[in-house]
Design a protein around this motif. Structure first.
Motif, short mmCIF file in Angstrom:
data_model
loop_
_atom_site.label_atom_id
_atom_site.label_comp_id
_atom_site.label_asym_id
_atom_site.label_seq_id
_atom_site.Cartn_x
_atom_site.Cartn_y
_atom_site.Cartn_z
N TYR A 1 0.76 -1.06 0.00
CA TYR A 1 -0.02 0.09 -0.01
C TYR A 1 0.74 1.10 0.22
O TYR A 1 0.66 2.22 -0.77
CB TYR A 1 -0.84 -0.04 1.25
N GLU A 2 1.94 1.18 0.70
CA GLU A 2 2.78 2.52 0.87
C GLU A 2 3.30 2.74 -0.74
O GLU A 2 3.61 4.06 -0.84
CB GLU A 2 4.16 2.18 1.67
N VAL A 3 3.53 1.86 -1.70
CA VAL A 3 4.06 2.01 -3.01
C VAL A 3 2.97 2.47 -3.56
O VAL A 3 3.07 3.38 -4.42
CB VAL A 3 5.00 1.03 -3.47
N LEU A 4 1.83 1.38 -3.77
CA LEU A 4 0.67 1.82 -4.96
C LEU A 4 -0.06 2.94 -4.41
O LEU A 4 -0.99 3.50 -5.28
CB LEU A 4 -0.09 0.43 -4.84
N SER A 5 -0.09 3.46 -3.19
CA SER A 5 -0.80 4.67 -3.03
C SER A 5 -0.14 6.02 -3.33
O SER A 5 -0.64 6.85 -3.25
CB SER A 5 -1.18 4.45 -1.51
N ASP A 6 1.15 5.87 -3.59
CA ASP A 6 1.79 6.95 -3.91
C ASP A 6 2.01 7.08 -5.61
O ASP A 6 2.55 6.09 -6.16
CB ASP A 6 3.21 7.12 -3.11
N ASP A 7 1.63 8.18 -6.04
CA ASP A 7 1.78 8.27 -7.73
C ASP A 7 3.32 8.10 -8.26
O ASP A 7 3.17 7.38 -9.07
CB ASP A 7 1.14 9.56 -8.04
N GLU A 8 4.06 8.59 -7.63
CA GLU A 8 5.43 8.62 -8.11
C GLU A 8 6.06 7.28 -7.88
O GLU A 8 6.63 6.71 -8.80
CB GLU A 8 6.43 9.74 -7.44
N LYS A 9 5.80 6.66 -6.83
CA LYS A 9 6.25 5.47 -6.43
C LYS A 9 5.57 4.37 -7.58
O LYS A 9 6.29 3.32 -7.79
CB LYS A 9 6.04 4.94 -4.99
N ARG A 10 4.32 4.63 -7.52
CA ARG A 10 3.71 3.44 -8.43
C ARG A 10 4.18 3.44 -9.99
O ARG A 10 4.12 2.50 -10.47
CB ARG A 10 2.16 3.87 -8.21
N ARG A 11 4.44 4.77 -10.24
CA ARG A 11 4.78 4.71 -11.90
C ARG A 11 6.26 3.98 -11.76
O ARG A 11 6.50 3.40 -12.85
CB ARG A 11 4.84 6.28 -12.18
N THR A 12 7.08 4.35 -10.83
CA THR A 12 8.20 3.77 -11.00
C THR A 12 8.35 2.25 -10.76
O THR A 12 8.80 1.35 -11.29
CB THR A 12 9.29 4.36 -9.63
N TYR A 13 7.42 2.03 -9.71
CA TYR A 13 7.20 0.37 -9.79
C TYR A 13 6.47 -0.18 -11.10
O TYR A 13 7.01 -1.50 -11.21
CB TYR A 13 6.22 -0.09 -8.49
N ASP A 14 5.78 0.28 -11.72
CA ASP A 14 5.02 -0.13 -12.75
C ASP A 14 6.16 -0.41 -13.85
O ASP A 14 5.86 -1.01 -14.58
CB ASP A 14 4.16 0.85 -13.33
#
Length: 379
Positions: free
Chosen positions: A54-67
């Protein structure tokens, strides 16, 4: 052991919305929280795993990096684990409030904010083509909920003020025991506001807002077209308990014009001329949105011929060169002829036939095409 995919951890698709991600985390956090699963190492690991996802996927910037890069991208930027030193308790608290309140601890629940932004409104503005092309300033009357003048939006009668809710002591929440743990719920008396109005304003009934029609001035920029929107910031409905007002979106709708048709930045109009003027040529007046202009028609002009008047169209609303006015020639066949006029036309037709010249440039090629069509069909 390799980390599981964060989307698989939460059980959501890669295109899941922020609300879906939050909902999935709430479900897993409630299921695997250590206070509900004492001395269960697996549940504790699942809880931490869900919190990290949730920590990663709830943050737009982190989610883009993870994707884009997966776990390697998150770890390489120092974003693995939890943001700014936050732990799973911090993340859980963001979703549920104080953990102590959720599971029987001694903490106090967070008070629900009573300040709310007003709703945005939409108004459809009908314009004439001339107004849309040249721009204008238009007054409109909009029905909306506005702040009550008598109580200044507080909802309390003049000379009084809202009182602290006696049910929740101003917290906006009350504690309800459910089995072995307790939950904080919205106070039913003040509905989470923390204050109650004992002496409501008579003008608004305690809501702090009244219905009224407000006259507003709308500046229409030159070049607007159908479905363009003009935003009037802060001109929507009044906020609640001192909250900021919403915005008003004025949606443009341009009425059909008797003469002109619009396509983007260009205008079109049909110009009817007699077949005599088309054959002999001449000069004629045509309308524009800026007045009449002279148009020179060369001899032998055919139906459908386009004459371009540069810069007589529409200025783009976001800047750029002004479009053109394109005049389409429509040759009219004379009707209700007198006997003398018919005789003159018969003489004219006879002279054309005897002349032997090709006076109809499209006629010969058209008949030739028709002949080839039927010859091909019969073969």
């Amino acid at each position: 052991m390799a980390k599981r995919d964060y989307y698989d951890v939460l059980g959501v698709d890669r295109g899941a919305s922020e609300a879906d991600v939050k909902k999935a985390y709430r479900r897993l956090a409630m299921k695997y929280h250590p206070d509900r699963n004492p001395e269960d190492a697996e549940a504790d690991q699942r809880f931490k795993e869900a919190s990290e996802a949730y920590e990663v996927l709830s943050d737009d910037e982190k989610r883009r990096t993870y994707d884009q890069f997966g776990h390697a991208g998150i770890d390489s930027q120092g974003m693995g684990g939890f943001r700014n030193g936050a732990d799973v308790g911090d993340i859980f608290s963001e979703i549920f409030g104080d953990i102590g309140d959720m599971f029987g601890g001694g903490g106090r629940g967070r008070q629900r904010s009573s300040v709310q932004r007003g709703s945005d409104l939409r108004y459809t503005l009908d314009l004439e083509l001339e107004q849309a092309v040249k721009g204008d300033t238009v007054e409109i009357r909009v029905p909306l909920l506005d702040a009550c003048d008598d109580c200044d939006g507080s909802g309390a009668a003049p000379g009084s003020s809202p009182s602290t809710c006696m049910e929740c002591n101003g917290a906006g929440q009350i504690r309800v025991s459910q089995g072995f743990f307790s939950l904080n719920q919205t106070c039913p008396r003040c509905r989470g506001v923390g204050r109650v109005i004992l002496d409501p304003c008579r003008s608004c009934g305690g809501s702090g807002r009244v219905e009224r029609r407000t006259t507003l001035s709308v500046k229409v920029p030159a070049g607007v077209d159908n479905d363009d929107r003009i935003r009037l910031t802060g001109k929507g409905e009044a906020g609640i308990n001192g909250g900021p007002p919403g915005d008003l979106y004025v949606q443009v709708r341009v009425r059909d014009h008797d003469i002109f048709e619009r396509e983007g930045t260009h205008l079109f109009c049909d110009v009817p001329i007699s077949f005599v003027d088309a054959a002999l040529g001449g000069e004629m007046e045509v309308p524009t949105l800026d007045g009449r202009v002279k148009l020179k028609v060369p001899a032998g002009t055919q139906t459908g011929k386009l004459f371009r008047l540069r810069g007589k169209g529409v200025p783009p609303v976001r800047g750029g060169p002004t479009g053109d006015l394109l005049c389409r020639v429509a040759i009219e066949t004379p009707v209700r002829l007198s006997k003398e006029q018919r005789e003159l036309l018969e003489q004219f037709r006879k002279s054309l036939e005897e002349d032997g010249e090709a006076h109809s440039p499209k006629e010969a090629s058209w008949f030739e095409s028709v002949k080839r069509f039927f010859d091909g069909s019969s073969g």
